[in-house]
Write a protein that holds these residues in place. Structure first.
Motif, PDB file in Angstrom:
ATOM      1  N   VAL A   1       0.560  -1.246  -0.212  1.00  0.00           N
ATOM      2  CA  VAL A   1       0.171   0.049  -0.214  1.00  0.00           C
ATOM      3  C   VAL A   1       0.880   1.259   0.154  1.00  0.00           C
ATOM      4  CG1 VAL A   1      -1.845   1.141   1.307  1.00  0.00           C
ATOM      5  CG2 VAL A   1      -1.858  -1.357   1.251  1.00  0.00           C
ATOM      6  N   ASP A   2       0.813   2.275  -0.963  1.00  0.00           N
ATOM      7  CA  ASP A   2       1.608   3.123  -1.009  1.00  0.00           C
ATOM      8  C   ASP A   2       0.342   4.326  -0.456  1.00  0.00           C
ATOM      9  OD1 ASP A   2       3.176   2.019  -2.680  1.00  0.00           O
ATOM     10  OD2 ASP A   2       2.555   3.225  -4.415  1.00  0.00           O
ATOM     11  N   ASP A   3       1.078   5.297   0.312  1.00  0.00           N
ATOM     12  CA  ASP A   3       0.340   6.500   0.959  1.00  0.00           C
ATOM     13  C   ASP A   3       0.830   7.730   0.004  1.00  0.00           C
ATOM     14  OD1 ASP A   3       2.728   7.247   1.766  1.00  0.00           O
ATOM     15  OD2 ASP A   3       1.991   6.786   3.956  1.00  0.00           O
ATOM     16  N   GLU A   4       0.272   9.099   0.268  1.00  0.00           N
ATOM     17  CA  GLU A   4       0.594  10.086  -0.460  1.00  0.00           C
ATOM     18  C   GLU A   4       1.889  10.625  -0.255  1.00  0.00           C
ATOM     19  OE1 GLU A   4      -2.587  12.843   0.943  1.00  0.00           O
ATOM     20  OE2 GLU A   4      -3.650  12.348  -1.151  1.00  0.00           O
ATOM     21  N   LYS A   5       2.354  10.650   1.106  1.00  0.00           N
ATOM     22  CA  LYS A   5       3.993  10.904   1.152  1.00  0.00           C
ATOM     23  C   LYS A   5       4.862   9.955   0.343  1.00  0.00           C
ATOM     24  CE  LYS A   5       7.149  11.653   4.938  1.00  0.00           C
ATOM     25  NZ  LYS A   5       7.751  10.381   5.747  1.00  0.00           N
ATOM     26  N   PHE A   6       4.814   8.551   0.556  1.00  0.00           N
ATOM     27  CA  PHE A   6       5.600   7.651  -0.330  1.00  0.00           C
ATOM     28  C   PHE A   6       5.507   8.077  -1.623  1.00  0.00           C
ATOM     29  CE2 PHE A   6       6.371   3.957  -2.633  1.00  0.00           C
ATOM     30  CZ  PHE A   6       7.581   3.562  -2.140  1.00  0.00           C
TER      31      PHE A   6
ATOM     32  N   ARG B   1       4.981  11.040  -3.160  1.00  0.00           N
ATOM     33  CA  ARG B   1       5.567  12.087  -3.348  1.00  0.00           C
ATOM     34  C   ARG B   1       7.005  11.944  -3.376  1.00  0.00           C
ATOM     35  NH1 ARG B   1       1.753  14.295  -0.128  1.00  0.00           N
ATOM     36  NH2 ARG B   1       2.996  14.492   1.756  1.00  0.00           N
ATOM     37  N   GLU B   2       7.509  11.242  -2.268  1.00  0.00           N
ATOM     38  CA  GLU B   2       9.035  11.153  -2.237  1.00  0.00           C
ATOM     39  C   GLU B   2       9.518  10.255  -3.443  1.00  0.00           C
ATOM     40  OE1 GLU B   2       9.110   9.061   1.609  1.00  0.00           O
ATOM     41  OE2 GLU B   2       9.044  10.806   2.739  1.00  0.00           O
ATOM     42  N   LEU B   3       8.694   9.422  -3.983  1.00  0.00           N
ATOM     43  CA  LEU B   3       9.417   8.705  -5.105  1.00  0.00           C
ATOM     44  C   LEU B   3       9.364   9.397  -6.348  1.00  0.00           C
ATOM     45  CD1 LEU B   3      10.007   5.614  -5.957  1.00  0.00           C
ATOM     46  CD2 LEU B   3       7.761   5.075  -6.413  1.00  0.00           C
ATOM     47  N   GLN B   4       8.218  10.272  -6.537  1.00  0.00           N
ATOM     48  CA  GLN B   4       8.323  11.200  -7.469  1.00  0.00           C
ATOM     49  C   GLN B   4       8.939  12.288  -7.564  1.00  0.00           C
ATOM     50  OE1 GLN B   4       6.562  10.812 -10.412  1.00  0.00           O
ATOM     51  NE2 GLN B   4       5.789   9.140  -9.623  1.00  0.00           N
ATOM     52  N   ALA B   5       9.576  12.685  -6.297  1.00  0.00           N
ATOM     53  CA  ALA B   5      10.797  13.655  -6.314  1.00  0.00           C
ATOM     54  C   ALA B   5      12.140  13.225  -6.587  1.00  0.00           C
ATOM     55  CB  ALA B   5      10.655  14.304  -4.798  1.00  0.00           C
ATOM     56  N   MET B   6      12.255  11.720  -6.377  1.00  0.00           N
ATOM     57  CA  MET B   6      13.525  11.363  -6.621  1.00  0.00           C
ATOM     58  C   MET B   6      13.955  11.286  -8.061  1.00  0.00           C
ATOM     59  SD  MET B   6      13.352   7.173  -4.963  1.00  0.00           S
ATOM     60  CE  MET B   6      12.714   7.294  -3.085  1.00  0.00           C
ATOM     61  N   GLY B   7      15.569  11.482  -7.983  1.00  0.00           N
ATOM     62  CA  GLY B   7      15.994  11.599  -9.539  1.00  0.00           C
ATOM     63  C   GLY B   7      15.808  10.039 -10.021  1.00  0.00           C
ATOM     64  N   PRO B   8      16.267   9.945 -11.281  1.00  0.00           N
ATOM     65  CA  PRO B   8      16.246   8.625 -12.146  1.00  0.00           C
ATOM     66  C   PRO B   8      17.242   7.733 -11.130  1.00  0.00           C
ATOM     67  CG  PRO B   8      16.334  10.333 -13.631  1.00  0.00           C
ATOM     68  CD  PRO B   8      16.534  11.015 -12.250  1.00  0.00           C
ATOM     69  N   ALA B   9      18.363   8.142 -11.031  1.00  0.00           N
ATOM     70  CA  ALA B   9      19.485   7.226 -10.250  1.00  0.00           C
ATOM     71  C   ALA B   9      18.990   6.550  -8.858  1.00  0.00           C
ATOM     72  CB  ALA B   9      20.579   7.879 -10.412  1.00  0.00           C
ATOM     73  N   GLU B  10      18.515   7.562  -8.113  1.00  0.00           N
ATOM     74  CA  GLU B  10      17.913   7.274  -6.561  1.00  0.00           C
ATOM     75  C   GLU B  10      16.718   6.329  -6.881  1.00  0.00           C
ATOM     76  OE1 GLU B  10      16.701   9.539  -2.771  1.00  0.00           O
ATOM     77  OE2 GLU B  10      17.098  10.892  -4.593  1.00  0.00           O
TER      78      GLU B  10
END
Length: 117
Positions: free
Chosen positions: A8-13, A15-24
């Motif tokens: 289960v993903d939540d909004e915070k997770f 957002r954090e995933l979307q904010a990561m750069g491609p390598a991260e």
């Protein structure tokens, strides 16, 4: 004992995933892939699910079924994938889940083994 793990993903997770750069982001996915490889002997199936916006919901009840595009519930948490596991007991499932490196919530549900009637 067979269980389904609901990731289960939540909004915070999200957002954090979307904010990561491609390598991260690639490293984050690699950690999840490694978790699946580590537990491959107990995982019997599963898949990542497409985004909730791709869902089709059928509402049943009085009258004709109603088909709606999108998820039934607009929630802050969504199931993003699942894995089927075959383990000795709930304790073993919990040991597996405690090492999950991905989304912040994993629901563990026993699989009904009685045939449907």
């Amino acid at each position: 004992m067979k269980y389904v793990l609901l990731f289960v993903d939540d909004e915070k997770f999200s957002r954090e995933l979307q904010a990561m750069g491609p390598a991260e982001r690639a490293r984050a996915y690699e950690r999840a892939n490694q978790w699946f490889a580590t537990h491959a002997d107990r995982i019997t199936g599963g898949q990542k699910l497409r985004d909730p916006q791709t869902a089709t919901t059928v509402r049943l009840g009085d009258g004709e079924p109603v088909v709606v595009d999108g998820p039934f519930v607009e929630g802050k948490e969504v199931v993003s994938g699942y894995a089927e596991i075959d383990v000795a007991d709930l304790d073993e499932a919990l040991r597996m889940v405690r090492t999950w490196p991905g989304c912040p919530i994993v629901e563990i549900r026993p699989v009904e083994t009685e045939p449907l009637r």
